[in-house]
Design an enzyme around this catalytic site. Sequence first.
Site: not given
Ligand code: C5P
Length: 231
Positions: A28, A55-57, A59-61, A63, A117, A208-209
């Site tokens: 991601k 994962d750029l999320k 959100h705009d009009i 068009n 979240t 991630g981590r």
């Molecule tokens: O390091 P970790 O496992 O917490 O990373 C979770 C990834 O998911 C991060 O890139 C975080 O920005 C993304 N994310 C999240 N909760 C959300 C949406 C995205 O933790 N609701």
Amino acid sequence: MVIVALDFENKDKTLAFLRQFKKPMYVKVGMELFYGSGIEIIKEIKALNHKIFLDLKCHDIPNTVKKAMYNLAKLDVDIVNLHASGGIKMMTSAMEGLIEGSNGKKRPLLIAVTQLTSTSKQMMNDELKIDGEVIDSVVNLALNAKKAGLDGVVCSPLEVLKVKEACGDDFITVTPGIRLESDSKDDQVRITTPKKARELGCDYIVVGRPITKALDPVLAYENISKDFLGE
Ligand code: C5P
């Protein structure tokens, strides 16, 4: 499927991390890495044969999001996303842009972020003026995404059952907030293990981590994959 969140500050750190892995993975790329390293990082990751959730999320009009999706389709990534709160028209326009930009080739999956979240019931009720429970808003946004023809949503693992009940089993759920029992929670509050996520019906887990900060990232990735796949 396990998706590794590449939350690194630059291209060099990202590529150094990826070089440890001998097999292709799903990764991601979020705003931090994309805004810092641009389209170049996408090309470099693709050259290593990894699949990409960009994962750029958006959100705009409608068009503008349509044109954005048209351009993102040219990057040949595997999943792209937007905020469901942009509305059904924005989401249908996004899908049109993605299909046009893919020009007959397989298009990326298009998924919608429901409620982040990090959004609490209190914040949602008091600031956003959306009444009720977070789960009700998540299901409503997921239904809108389904109506707009999207492929699925990003939500908490704990919301997957209700989303699948409302939108069907085929509707894809992508869920962050995953930790093994032995992992540090970091700043995640509502967490689930990979095994539990699979039992709840999550299709893709984003981790991630627990992988990127592990002493042995390859081993951590394997352990999390095994837990998720029930091996
Ligand atoms: O390091 P970790 O496992 O917490 O990373 C979770 C990834 O998911 C991060 O890139 C975080 O920005 C993304 N994310 C999240 N909760 C959300 C949406 C995205 O933790 N609701």
